[in-house]
Design an enzyme around this catalytic site. Structure first.
Site, PDB file in Angstrom:
ATOM      1  N   GLN A  19      98.697  32.119  22.890  1.00 18.63           N
ATOM      2  CA  GLN A  19      99.415  32.859  23.120  1.00 18.63           C
ATOM      3  C   GLN A  19      99.705  32.948  24.743  1.00 18.63           C
ATOM      4  O   GLN A  19      99.466  32.325  25.483  1.00 18.63           O
ATOM      5  CB  GLN A  19      98.134  34.053  23.378  1.00 18.63           C
ATOM      6  CG  GLN A  19      98.267  35.409  23.891  1.00 18.63           C
ATOM      7  CD  GLN A  19      97.193  36.671  22.835  1.00 18.63           C
ATOM      8  OE1 GLN A  19      96.756  36.292  21.966  1.00 18.63           O
ATOM      9  NE2 GLN A  19      97.407  37.242  24.257  1.00 18.63           N
TER      10      GLN A  19
ATOM     11  N   LYS B 129      92.417  22.755  22.288  1.00 21.78           N
ATOM     12  CA  LYS B 129      92.104  23.371  21.454  1.00 21.78           C
ATOM     13  C   LYS B 129      92.535  23.089  20.301  1.00 21.78           C
ATOM     14  O   LYS B 129      93.130  23.306  19.473  1.00 21.78           O
ATOM     15  CB  LYS B 129      92.201  24.333  21.788  1.00 21.78           C
ATOM     16  CG  LYS B 129      93.502  24.122  21.969  1.00 21.78           C
ATOM     17  CD  LYS B 129      94.180  25.918  22.641  1.00 21.78           C
ATOM     18  CE  LYS B 129      95.812  26.059  23.489  1.00 21.78           C
ATOM     19  NZ  LYS B 129      96.160  27.666  23.737  1.00 21.78           N
TER      20      LYS B 129
ATOM     21  N   GLN C 289      96.807  20.244  18.738  1.00 20.87           N
ATOM     22  CA  GLN C 289      97.006  20.515  20.517  1.00 20.87           C
ATOM     23  C   GLN C 289      95.081  19.742  21.181  1.00 20.87           C
ATOM     24  O   GLN C 289      93.706  20.107  20.895  1.00 20.87           O
ATOM     25  CB  GLN C 289      96.776  21.287  20.664  1.00 20.87           C
ATOM     26  CG  GLN C 289      97.233  21.157  22.443  1.00 20.87           C
ATOM     27  CD  GLN C 289      97.976  22.828  22.853  1.00 20.87           C
ATOM     28  OE1 GLN C 289      98.587  23.303  22.162  1.00 20.87           O
ATOM     29  NE2 GLN C 289      98.640  22.568  24.310  1.00 20.87           N
TER      30      GLN C 289
ATOM     31  N   ARG D 258     105.268  16.853  -4.895  1.00 20.69           N
ATOM     32  CA  ARG D 258     104.160  17.146  -4.478  1.00 20.69           C
ATOM     33  C   ARG D 258     102.521  16.144  -4.296  1.00 20.69           C
ATOM     34  O   ARG D 258     101.885  16.517  -4.151  1.00 20.69           O
ATOM     35  CB  ARG D 258     103.846  18.521  -5.218  1.00 20.69           C
ATOM     36  CG  ARG D 258     104.860  19.720  -4.980  1.00 20.69           C
ATOM     37  CD  ARG D 258     104.368  20.593  -6.083  1.00 20.69           C
ATOM     38  NE  ARG D 258     103.193  21.339  -4.442  1.00 20.69           N
ATOM     39  CZ  ARG D 258     102.852  22.549  -4.235  1.00 20.69           C
ATOM     40  NH1 ARG D 258     104.699  22.829  -3.648  1.00 20.69           N
ATOM     41  NH2 ARG D 258     101.700  23.133  -3.454  1.00 20.69           N
TER      42      ARG D 258
ATOM     43  N   ASN E  22      93.655  22.089  -6.503  1.00 21.09           N
ATOM     44  CA  ASN E  22      94.721  21.818  -5.286  1.00 21.09           C
ATOM     45  C   ASN E  22      94.475  22.066  -4.320  1.00 21.09           C
ATOM     46  O   ASN E  22      94.266  23.742  -4.455  1.00 21.09           O
ATOM     47  CB  ASN E  22      96.443  22.250  -6.425  1.00 21.09           C
ATOM     48  CG  ASN E  22      97.089  22.165  -4.736  1.00 21.09           C
ATOM     49  OD1 ASN E  22      96.787  21.925  -3.175  1.00 21.09           O
ATOM     50  ND2 ASN E  22      98.500  23.364  -5.004  1.00 21.09           N
ATOM     51  N   GLY E  23      93.858  22.126  -3.009  1.00 22.91           N
ATOM     52  CA  GLY E  23      93.553  22.443  -1.955  1.00 22.91           C
ATOM     53  C   GLY E  23      92.280  20.885  -1.382  1.00 22.91           C
ATOM     54  O   GLY E  23      92.481  20.054  -1.948  1.00 22.91           O
TER      55      GLY E  23
ATOM     56  N   CYS F  85      97.979  18.423  -3.820  1.00 29.49           N
ATOM     57  CA  CYS F  85      98.525  18.149  -4.685  1.00 29.49           C
ATOM     58  C   CYS F  85      99.183  19.119  -5.288  1.00 29.49           C
ATOM     59  O   CYS F  85     100.113  20.032  -4.581  1.00 29.49           O
ATOM     60  CB  CYS F  85      97.681  17.409  -5.869  1.00 29.49           C
ATOM     61  SG  CYS F  85      96.202  19.244  -6.501  1.00 29.49           S
TER      62      CYS F  85
ATOM     63  N   CYS G  68      95.874  28.534  35.646  1.00 25.89           N
ATOM     64  CA  CYS G  68      97.122  28.124  34.449  1.00 25.89           C
ATOM     65  C   CYS G  68      97.302  29.716  33.749  1.00 25.89           C
ATOM     66  O   CYS G  68      98.122  30.488  34.081  1.00 25.89           O
ATOM     67  CB  CYS G  68      97.611  27.363  33.684  1.00 25.89           C
ATOM     68  SG  CYS G  68      97.002  25.393  34.545  1.00 25.89           S
TER      69      CYS G  68
ATOM     70  N   GLU H 172     106.520  23.967  22.514  1.00 24.20           N
ATOM     71  CA  GLU H 172     107.045  24.949  21.699  1.00 24.20           C
ATOM     72  C   GLU H 172     107.575  26.123  22.832  1.00 24.20           C
ATOM     73  O   GLU H 172     107.271  26.693  22.995  1.00 24.20           O
ATOM     74  CB  GLU H 172     105.983  25.033  21.338  1.00 24.20           C
ATOM     75  CG  GLU H 172     106.096  26.522  20.251  1.00 24.20           C
ATOM     76  CD  GLU H 172     104.646  26.703  19.283  1.00 24.20           C
ATOM     77  OE1 GLU H 172     103.569  26.811  19.920  1.00 24.20           O
ATOM     78  OE2 GLU H 172     105.204  27.644  18.422  1.00 24.20           O
TER      79      GLU H 172
ATOM     80  N   CYS I 194     100.958  19.474  40.772  1.00 18.08           N
ATOM     81  CA  CYS I 194      99.652  20.222  40.425  1.00 18.08           C
ATOM     82  C   CYS I 194      98.409  19.462  41.528  1.00 18.08           C
ATOM     83  O   CYS I 194      98.258  18.306  41.481  1.00 18.08           O
ATOM     84  CB  CYS I 194      99.040  19.930  38.759  1.00 18.08           C
ATOM     85  SG  CYS I 194      97.838  20.822  37.964  1.00 18.08           S
TER      86      CYS I 194
ATOM     87  N   PHE J   9      97.765  13.549  -4.026  1.00 15.93           N
ATOM     88  CA  PHE J   9      98.667  13.268  -3.107  1.00 15.93           C
ATOM     89  C   PHE J   9      98.253  12.497  -2.261  1.00 15.93           C
ATOM     90  O   PHE J   9      96.852  13.659  -2.000  1.00 15.93           O
ATOM     91  CB  PHE J   9      99.363  14.621  -2.564  1.00 15.93           C
ATOM     92  CG  PHE J   9     100.663  13.802  -1.639  1.00 15.93           C
ATOM     93  CD1 PHE J   9      99.822  12.939  -0.486  1.00 15.93           C
ATOM     94  CD2 PHE J   9     101.746  13.828  -1.183  1.00 15.93           C
ATOM     95  CE1 PHE J   9     100.518  12.532   0.460  1.00 15.93           C
ATOM     96  CE2 PHE J   9     102.597  13.591   0.196  1.00 15.93           C
ATOM     97  CZ  PHE J   9     101.901  12.293   0.624  1.00 15.93           C
TER      98      PHE J   9
ATOM     99  N   CYS K  45      99.374  30.018  39.600  1.00 13.82           N
ATOM    100  CA  CYS K  45      99.975  29.396  40.107  1.00 13.82           C
ATOM    101  C   CYS K  45     100.187  28.979  41.497  1.00 13.82           C
ATOM    102  O   CYS K  45     101.259  29.128  41.234  1.00 13.82           O
ATOM    103  CB  CYS K  45     100.225  28.355  38.928  1.00 13.82           C
ATOM    104  SG  CYS K  45     100.588  26.370  39.532  1.00 13.82           S
TER     105      CYS K  45
END
Lengths: 461, 1479
Positions: B952, B946, B943, B45, B236-237, B15, B1117, B900, B1111, B216, B1122
């Site tokens: 990384q 993980k 994802q 908010r 808030n949190g 919120c 990987c 990404e 693959c 919210f 590979c």
């Protein structure tokens, strides 16, 4: 590990052709420690180890490659000897290019790992360093009889003895090992290797009864009465016939007869002198590993010429490509795409040539092999002093099988429950070539091991 | 145990919040007006329901407007005495008022007036109106003369009693009952609250302070009672550790003694926490209880929300002593939190230890204190501002209304630390195990080899575990890293023996709360563990400091011995409060009765023998005895002890062979274990160390490494849930249990959610028995090499099933090359005949229609549109593989996903363009043109492989191309943080979605979530945040690199999450607004059709498409080696060995679509659309094994619309402000040679300013944008969030005023200048997380900015005059100049770029996280270049801002240059991290 980009595949050193065709000693050197380690380091350690999946024994290949790379020989020795009854044999005689190495991830241009050679190294180096597979001694009151001392029988015996169960092994020949001893020539598998394994088993408690054929020297019932279970591993020893005229000529031989006699000669035992081929023209019909063995043996025997006749092309040969190459190197002549139609006899009734017809290869059939068609009118003769027929083997069906309710199929193969390896007679198990037809040492070893697993389970719970 | 239906209706809330107070405690109506305005300006908010008027709730907690109340009473002829209270009650049943009255009377109170609060229902939305309760105020006075403290106590007691009495009625709620504060809240939008509550319109309604809150919620089933503020708190949190905190409150309740209430009264008050309430409500309950019982206001606040102290070496030791003392009984309520709270006398605001929520304050010259989530919520004249600041991580600000004094963090801390002799008490009583340990990691080296093999076999220690799990810990001191996904069955479905902890899947933070980076933000984390009795929380006594302490819950043999010696009567160090006893978990009867007996035995010895440390030990495993799974024993005991009200007396310790990785340790801790001695792990390590290959490492070193790895792993697991301390993590049970029976879950793992309830005690026992027998079996098949070979992580023939095993891979490679249906059939039958391995395998079709001819079924081209490739970044895979996938997907009209890491702009308008562009936490390559090139923009929140973790890209994979696309430098390691630093809560996600919708209004915005119990709630929230599409990823998804424990144990299969999300969206009437996609191991048509029936409209393929292009599941990987040229940047491998082709991908999808079509024909359905959500067409297979499980929740079907109905989910805010400006600047975009200048006033409600225009420019000019200063905008006022987001080349924005969070997010070439009359270091001028993911451009601010300044900046230049904690985190490029103080943890994870910091006080160096960066002086010959460069920068800054400070520095440059530090990565090419291991 994963050093495949920096280190290429190297096969073990082969002895020079001029030298090796003069004797029956093994042609491959065993890797030294560094070479074994660096070759092992090439392994990717992949998530789907295709090698062990393809291996009929599902050997712990990536695991022992890693151990060898780490120079932990003791560990590698244990890993290698766990799922395999005699890895040093498989390391030498398996068609690696069709099994583990053929399926190796890196066999797509990078060069497969030299799995077989590393396997041989592990055990030879291990034995050299005093390592030994451990057996507990006979600690159970159960007894199992094994008929046949070939790879299936020896494998079965290994795992029974490792479980502390007493084993009596009946062999009709004068030495144990079956095909390993009298089938595979010494230049591929030194007979000392087999003797060493058999000795290990004897030390572990194996009772070996030689020169004893079941049904002739001893009855099946006699054996059955004295044992809690039986394993039959009598192989496939009946040579297949081409079904052409002249096959019975005195100088037309069966491959196995030739190889056995040769081995007897090498053991310095009595043998039939007709198998001395010095300065003769030898023709071998067939394209399998046994044919290669005959060809290469004849070459070593000093034959004037050695020719292989095979119906399909080099690519379609059932034998290992590695052995084909070795035979080529050693001066064997290959004639591909010819099918034998007749054996030409002279007046004395001796064979003097093989009449062949040329063939051509068509589309692939269901099994993935190309169909073969004969080319009409292309017949010609290949002259020969000696003809060896190497067309494969069928199981023999000794009468004790049927007499004891052990059923066989149309081509004589023993029928078993494929999960338990038990035959149609309770307590009697079977495996190897007598169940599969002529097949590989490694599949026989697998059958022996898995039959032993069922026997142990049924006897010890 | 939460039931499925509750799961669908559950919620999380975040919120906007704040408080306003008159420092001198003067009441006025203006204060109220101010609070209401502030609420209105934070509307964005909150969220709005489908009816457009019902908010998720808003409210005010006010000082009692005494005059107004008296006036109202008088009107009813009631004359109120000096001492009176007002209760505000929500009820649908007026009779309940009598109950309250009766209880009051009993407690010596008297209700003198019942007042119906006048309301105007026209202010409500339909949904709110329908659920509107009667809102009634009760005026209460004391029935006899009593002190005001007693009066307040009796009010609290009466309220609690009333609540208990009417607990069954969810409509009954007392929102306040106090003599000091009163609540006005409800399901009403802030703009209508005054209209609704007529009282608030009365100018006599005068208050001196107000807490305000705008909610919210993730669901659309808001309830009146859930609106905030609560009785003492507005939050808030999100409290990530709330499950544990709730459990711990129960434990604490066992031993409470109060000076305010008698024991009898306490018994009427308990339980402290109200059931079925939100995390915030529970925190409120607890804080209120502490305050009512006389606990000091500030102590209570800091006990519940402590600052990070354990790993803050520079903290005042006295203050640390305060915190350490408090930690003996309190654990943090951990998670993102901005708490404002009051007890009527004090009012304050406190921020969580990691500063994850914004909290900004203004103190005016006319005595107003305003704290809010944003600046600009009230119009305050610049001249009236005395202070404009913000709370930093872990800070508190308070106001003493009685003396009219603002108390800053330091004053509060000074007060706290000196309020008792904490340091002395700790010195005298606290014992650290380490003090008594001579040589650690020594004695285990003489490991006990008796039956070691059998133990290893029993506890599933395979050769694979030794090689894949233990060896990396020994060698690298960290957990093993793997790649690709988990393709094995769930533990419950496996026919192999699996570790018991495999049934537990870790939960993780997504969207409503952020995970933490346990490496880069280690400073806030702690594994500190204490042993001993938990004392009365309401009293502070020296003896409460009696604690044994360890720095980790995983202890060594030596520490266990020390622990035991303190509780052993025979030992000289014996102290009876540490008395211990060891209980064996071995048994030879049956599991259930063994468990019952163990519980009885332990309870007796705690109650009768005063045992205080219970040690469970599984060492008695033998040929005749098996052992109870340790997690089961711990969980069951934890509850049984609580039921017997003796849990506070004891600490549970597990000496166990079951802990082999951090996951198994975390399960034990999550269910109540204080400490673990992993005996078999340590002896396995010791026995391994006898091998020659370890001759370079000693056993002691190895044990230390392994211990360290497990500790780091536990931190990682906690951090995934956003929990910083193990004390807060303990007892949380933050796991999804899959496949255990309800009885086991209820009895042993109470509070956790069980999905697919199934296996009973008997089933578990049968498996134990079988495994026990095998472990002790001595046949000839495991005598030479006795361990099992494994097969859980990698394939091993005959062992655990792998869905991407060699046969499947071979089959895929075969048919994609030929495109032959026969070859596909072989593949299909291999996969479809795998048996009952995955959830979907347990279902078969039962169609309600007759089969139709396949020609009637929709074309494969229509089906292609529903296919996408899963996100795989260029970087994780080679450019060749990346482009092959893009071309193939484009060819068939499906979508490929950039992943990404950017995409080369030359691909944008070609068939190589990825239709889906991903935005992930690293923001690599996210530029205006990149976003503009997308048909769909996917925000990757989590994802599958993980969830809750970052990633990384090791430096050696960062080639020229990748560096260019990511706007970084080749060879420099790139870190993606675990959270999106602009998404710490749901309203933040709404903001990011809003940003992206401005940059590219034509793109649909998708949000990728990972399946877990509760994902339905999250999905509903995401839909309310205006996402157009939601992806539910299975936890089995692949990765380039992740810790094995993450790949295996975090998240759940897609079937569960998909079904839950689909149903939750329907329950909340949100399904029609969003598309739902799923992914996770989908392979054949059967998978696709089942996914459709469970609610997915589209389907993504990750691992499958990789296998198609070659693959082989090598799972290397992360090594860049590979061999098939896919997951590598190695030139040779890519050029010579990549064998992927477009036609292979086309073959696959063609055959797959045909497979789908033939299934549809057999079911009698013509379109896939009709099958979406038709879980009624599935039934559980008729198989005895399947019958063991309850799949009803997966097949659950809610009535309603099953698919998205509109292409876009349009935001509430149409951004009319910038649209109007866009019109005005359009001529300059069309004719860039004619620059324009625009002047406007701006407010905090105008968000993402600049993004819309930048997107428009990128459409025509790409990332090059326009030439410098083509568009100049002069703004004045307070800008909203994300000011200057994605601002592109050619735009310059000058703001006279201040701006909020996320200034210059994704800045790409634009210029932002912010100046204000109140300038300089002491005034805040910008919020948190500015320049996140900026790629180039300039930002000048003549004031200070908030936390995480320039996080993940890769190219922008910025100059500011002060910054908060974690500045320059993960920075990979650009130049940052800070002309003032910074917070802690500067430069964490910074691998590129440089920063100049002006450090007049000479204390900056303490703030540097020196893991990757170094700070150097520049007044040296070596610094010559830097020195003069800085000067140039300052000169330009001065020109743009007229900064007084810059002028002063430049005037004294020779002098002041000495106070500058240059911070730069230690070595750009070579990092101390081992990149290959996935740090």
């Amino acid at each position: 590990m994963q050093e495949y980009l920096n280190i290429g595949r190297t096969d073990p050193q082969k002895r020079l052709v001029v030298e090796r065709v003069r004797d029956f000693k093994e042609i491959y050197e065993v890797f030294d420690k560094d070479r074994a380690a660096s070759q092992s380091e090439r392994c990717i350690q992949c998530g789907d180890p295709y090698c062990l999946n393809k291996c009929p024994l599902h050997n712990y290949i990536p695991q022992w490659l890693k151990s060898v790379a780490e120079k932990d020989l003791d560990f590698a020795f244990r890993l290698a000897n766990e799922p395999s009854p005699f890895p040093e044999v498989m390391g030498r005689v398996c068609p690696h290019d069709r099994l583990c190495e053929g399926d190796c991830t890196l066999n797509d241009g990078h060069g497969a790992i030299t799995i077989g050679s590393v396997e041989t190294f592990i055990v030879e180096e291990g034995f050299k360093n005093g390592l030994k597979p451990q057996f507990p001694g006979i600690i159970s009151d159960k007894k199992v009889a094994i008929i046949g001392s070939g790879p299936a029988g020896l494998s079965c015996a290994t795992y029974l003895l490792r479980s502390g169960i007493a084993v009596t092994m009946y062999e009709r020949g004068d030495r144990a090992g079956g095909l390993l001893t009298y089938g595979i020539p010494n230049f591929k598998l030194d007979k000392k290797i087999i003797e060493r394994r058999v000795k290990l088993l004897q030390e572990a408690g194996l009772e070996l009864v030689l020169n004893t054929e079941v049904g002739r020297d001893i009855t099946f019932e006699e054996i059955a009465d004295k044992h809690d279970a039986m394993f039959i591993g009598i192989g496939a020893t009946v040579a297949k016939k081409a079904g052409i005229a002249g096959e019975k000529a005195p100088n037309v031989y069966k491959a196995m007869d030739y190889l056995t006699n040769l081995q007897r000669k090498n053991f310095k035992l009595t043998y039939e002198k007709k198998f001395d081929f010095k300065d003769l023209d030898v023709v071998v019909v067939g394209g399998g590993d046994t044919a290669m063995d005959c060809l290469r043996s004849a070459k070593r025997e000093g034959a004037r010429s050695v020719t292989c006749l095979y119906r399909r092309d080099a690519h379609n040969m059932p034998g290992s490509q590695k052995e084909y190459k070795n035979a080529m190197e050693e001066g064997v002549d290959f004639t591909f795409c010819v099918s034998p139609k007749d054996i030409v006899l002279n007046e004395a009734g001796r064979a003097i040539a093989v009449e062949v017809v040329r063939t051509t290869l068509g589309i692939k059939d269901e099994s993935g092999r190309q169909k073969m068609e004969e080319i009409k009118g292309s017949e010609y003769r290949v002259s020969a002093d000696v003809i060896i027929m190497s067309l494969g083997f069928d199981p023999a069906t000794p009468s004790f099988l049927a007499e004891n309710g052990i059923e066989t199929n149309s081509w004589g193969g023993v029928i078993i429950n494929e999960e338990t390896h038990e035959t149609t007679t309770a307590g009697v198990y079977a495996g190897g070539d007598c169940f599969r037809g002529a097949d590989l040492v490694v599949t026989a070893a697998f059958d022996g091991r898995e039959a032993a697993r069922s026997i142990v389970k049924s006897l010890l719970g | 145990m939460m039931e499925y239906n509750d799961l669908l209706r559950s919620f999380k809330d975040n919120c906007g919040f704040g408080l306003i107070a008159n420092i001198k405690n003067r009441a006025s109506h203006e204060n109220l007006e101010g609070a209401i305005t502030a609420l209105e300006r934070m509307m964005h908010r909150g969220a709005v329901a489908a009816d457009g008027k019902t908010g998720d709730g808003s409210g005010l907690l006010l000082s009692i407007p005494t005059a107004f109340m008296r006036k109202e009473a008088k009107a009813k002829n009631v004359e109120l005495p000096d001492q009176f209270a007002v209760a505000t009650v929500f009820t649908k049943d007026r009779k309940q008022l009598e109950t309250i009255e009766k209880i009051c009377t009993k407690n010596d109170l008297k209700v003198v007036l019942v007042r119906d609060v006048p309301v105007d229902v026209n202010a409500l939305g339909a949904q709110a109106k329908a659920s509107l309760p009667n809102i009634i105020q009760l005026f209460i006075i004391a029935n006899s003369i009593m002190a005001s403290e007693r009066f307040d106590a009796l009010l609290y007691l009466s309220r609690k009693e009333s609540e208990h009495a009417l607990v069954d009625d969810r409509n009954f709620y007392i929102s306040s009952m106090s003599s000091k504060v009163i609540s006005y809240k409800g399901l009403v939008m802030p703009t209508h609250i005054k209209e609704f509550y007529k009282d608030l319109q009365d100018t006599d309604f005068k208050i001196s302070f107000a807490l305000f809150h705008q909610r919210f919620s993730t669901n659309t089933l808001p309830e009146w009672r859930l609106a905030q503020p609560f009785r003492a708190v507005a939050h808030n949190g999100e409290i990530n550790s709330v499950e544990g905190n709730r459990f711990n409150v129960e434990i604490k309740s066992e031993s409470i003694k109060s000076e305010v209430f008698t024991d009898e009264e306490l018994s009427r008050i308990l339980p402290i926490l109200q059931l079925a309430s939100s995390d915030s409500a529970s925190a409120d309950n607890f804080l209120e209880f502490l305050l009512v019982n006389g606990m000091d206001f500030f102590k209570a606040a800091r006990a519940v929300i402590p600052s990070a102290w354990q790993n803050e070496p520079h903290m005042d030791p006295e203050l640390r002593a305060f915190y350490e003392y408090q930690s003996t009984v309190f654990e943090a309520w951990d998670g993102p939190a901005a708490f404002s709270l009051t007890d009527g006398r004090y009012i304050g605001c406190v921020l969580d230890r990691n500063g994850l929520r914004p909290s900004k304050y203004i103190i005016t010259k006319d005595d107003t204190l305003l704290i809010a989530s944003e600046y600009g919520v009230m119009d305050i004249d610049e001249d009236n501002i005395k202070e404009r600041g913000r709370l930093k991580s872990g800070q508190m600000i308070g106001l003493d209304l009685k003396y009219g004094k603002v108390l800053k963090d330091k004053q509060i801390n000074d007060y706290l630390k000196s309020s008792n002799s904490y340091m002395k008490w700790l010195n005298e009583h606290m014992i650290y195990l380490q003090e008594h340990v001579e040589d650690q990691y020594k004695s285990q080296c003489d490991f006990d080899s008796t039956e070691l093999i059998q133990r290893q076999r029993y506890f599933n220690v395979t050769q694979e575990i030794v090689e894949q799990v233990v060896e990396p810990m020994i060698r690298d001191g960290k957990e093993a890293v793997g790649s690709m996904g988990d393709d094995t069955p769930l533990a419950a479905f496996s026919n192999k023996q699996r570790s018991f902890t495999d049934f537990f899947k870790q939960k993780f933070a997504q969207v409503t709360n952020p995970p933490i980076d346990p490496i880069r933000e280690k400073v806030v984390m702690s594994l500190n563990t204490g042993f001993g009795e938990a004392h009365n929380i309401l009293g502070e006594l020296p003896s409460h400091a009696h604690r044994l302490k360890a720095i980790s819950p995983v202890i060594t043999f030596e520490k266990l011995e020390v622990l035991k010696s303190f509780g052993d009567k025979k030992s000289p160090s014996y102290q009876d409060f540490y008395k211990n006893a060891t209980f064996s978990t071995a048994f030879d009867t049956d599991l259930k009765s063994a468990l019952d007996n163990l519980v009885k035995e332990v309870i007796t010895s705690v109650s009768n023998d005063k045992v205080r440390i219970v040690i469970l030990d599984d060492a008695e495993l033998s040929k005749t005895k098996r052992v109870i799974p340790m997690a089961m024993a711990i969980g069951r005991l934890n509850h049984a002890l609580l039921e017997n009200k003796i849990r506070h007396l004891v600490s549970l310790v597990a000496a166990t062979s079951e802990v082999f990785d951090s996951h198994s340790a975390a399960v034990l801790i999550g269910y109540g274990t204080s400490a673990i001695y992993p005996n078999l792990l340590f002896s396995t390590v010791a026995s391994e160390l006898t091998k020659t290959k370890y001759s370079d490492i000693t056993c002691t070193e190895a044990l230390k490494s392994v211990h360290g790895s497990i500790n780091a792993g536990i931190l990682k697991i906690m951090s995934k849930m956003g929990i910083a301390t193990v004390a807060s993590y303990r007892n949380t049970g933050l796991f999804d249990i899959i496949g255990l029976g309800r009885d086991i879950t209820n009895e042993c793992f109470h509070g956790s959610h069980v999905q697919i309830p199934g296996l009973s005690y008997a089933d578990i026992d049968a498996k134990l028995k079988e495994n026990h027998k095998a472990a002790y079996n001595e046949d000839g098949f495991n005598t030479i090499f006795p361990l099992a070979i494994g097969g859980y992580y990698k394939f091993y023939n005959g062992q655990e099933y792998h869905d991407f095993g060699p046969d499947v891979i071979h089959a895929i490679h075969a048919f994609v090359k030929t495109g032959d249906k026969k070859d596909y059939e072989k593949f299909k039958s291999t996969v479809n005949n795998r048996g009952l391995k995955f959830i979907r395998d347990f279902f078969e079709f039962k169609s309600d229609r007759a089969a139709i001819d396949i020609s009637e079924v929709e074309s494969k081209e229509k089906i292609f549109k529903r296919f996408a490739s899963a996100a795989m970044s260029l970087g994780s895979i080679s450019p060749e593989a990346h482009e092959t996938l893009a071309m193939a997907m484009n060819q068939i009209g499906a979508q490929s996903n950039s992943g990404e890491g950017g995409e080369d702009s030359v691909r944008f308008d070609t068939n190589r363009n990825s239709k889906i562009k991903q935005v992930a936490s690293g923001r690599f390559g996210v530029t205006p043109a990149y976003l503009r090139s997308a048909e769909e923009i996917q925000i990757k929140v989590a994802q599958g492989a993980k969830p809750g973790e970052g990633g990384q890209l090791p430096g050696h994979k960062v080639t020229e191309l990748i560096a260019r696309l990511r706007h970084t430098i080749p060879g420099v390691t790139l870190i993606s943080p675990p959270p999106h630093h602009d998404i710490y809560s749901i309203e933040d996600l709404a903001q990011l979605i809003f940003d992206l919708k401005q940059v590219n209004p034509k793109a649909r915005i998708a949000v990728k979530l990972v399946s877990t119990a509760g994902v339905g709630t999250i999905a509903a929230g995401v839909a309310k945040a205006y996402a157009d599409k939601i992806i539910i990823s299975g936890a089995d998804g692949g990765t380039g690199a992740a810790p094995l424990t993450s790949i295996k144990y975090a998240g759940s299969p897609w079937e569960l999450g998909l079904s839950e999300a689909h149903n939750a969206l329907k329950v909340n009437d949100l399904r029609r607004l969003v598309e739902v996609q799923t992914d996770g191991g989908l392979k054949t048509g059967l998978d696709v059709v089942k996914a459709a029936m469970l609610g997915a409209e589209s389907y993504a393929f990750g691992t499958a498409v990789l296998t198609i292009v070659g693959c082989k599941m090598l799972r290397i990987c992360h090594l860049n080696k590979c061999s098939v040229g896919i997951a590598t940047q190695n030139q040779k491998l890519r050029e010579e060995f990549f064998e992927g082709h477009v036609h292979q991908v086309v073959n696959y999808f063609t055959l797959l679509a045909e497979d789908v079509r033939s299934i549809m024909a057999s079911l009698g359905y013509k379109t896939l659309e009709e099958l979406v959500g038709r879980s009624d067409l599935l039934k559980v297979v008729n198989d005895p094994f399947a019958q063991k499980f309850d799949f009803s929740s997966v097949l659950h079907r809610v009535e309603g619309i099953n698919t998205r109905q509109e292409p876009f989910n349009k935001p509430f805010d149409d951004n009319a402000f910038e649209k109007a400006i866009l019109k005005d600047v359009m001529p300059a975009i069309k004719h860039p040679d004619h620059p324009v200048r625009i002047t406007r006033e701006i407010q905090n409600i105008h968000r993402s300013f600049g993004a819309l225009i930048s997107g428009e420019i990128a459409q025509y000019y790409g990332d090059a944008g326009l030439k410098k200063d083509t568009i100049t905008m002069e703004l004045s006022g307070i800008a909203g969030q994300a000011f200057g987001a994605f601002l592109i080349n050619g735009i310059s924005v000058y703001l006279d005023g201040v701006a909020n969070d996320y200034i210059g997010k994704g800045l790409h070439g634009g210029k932002i200048v912010i100046t204000s009359k109140n300038e300089g270091e002491e005034f805040s001028a910008g919020g948190n997380t500015c320049l996140y993911g900026a790629t180039s451009g300039k930002l000048y601010i003549s004031g200070n900015v908030g936390e995480r300044f320039a996080v993940r900046n890769s190219g922008a230049l910025a100059i500011v005059e002060g910054a908060g904690d974690n500045a320059c985190e993960y920075m990979t490029g650009g130049i940052i100049v800070i002309l003032g103080e910074t917070g802690i943890n500067f430069g964490a994870g910074m691998t590129g770029g440089v920063a100049f910091v002006y450090d007049k006080k000479h204390d900056f160096i303490e703030n540097v996280n020196s893991e990757l960066v170094e700070a150097v002086r520049i007044d040296t010959d070596d610094g010559d270049e830097a020195r003069h460069y800085l000067k140039r920068l300052l000169k330009e800054y001065l020109v743009e801002t007229s900064s007084k400070k810059a002028r002063k520095i430049l005037d004294n440059y020779r002098q002041d240059i000495r106070d500058f530090w240059l911070v730069r990565p230690k070595n750009l090419k070579k990092l101390p991290l081992n990149a290959d291991k996935g740090d």
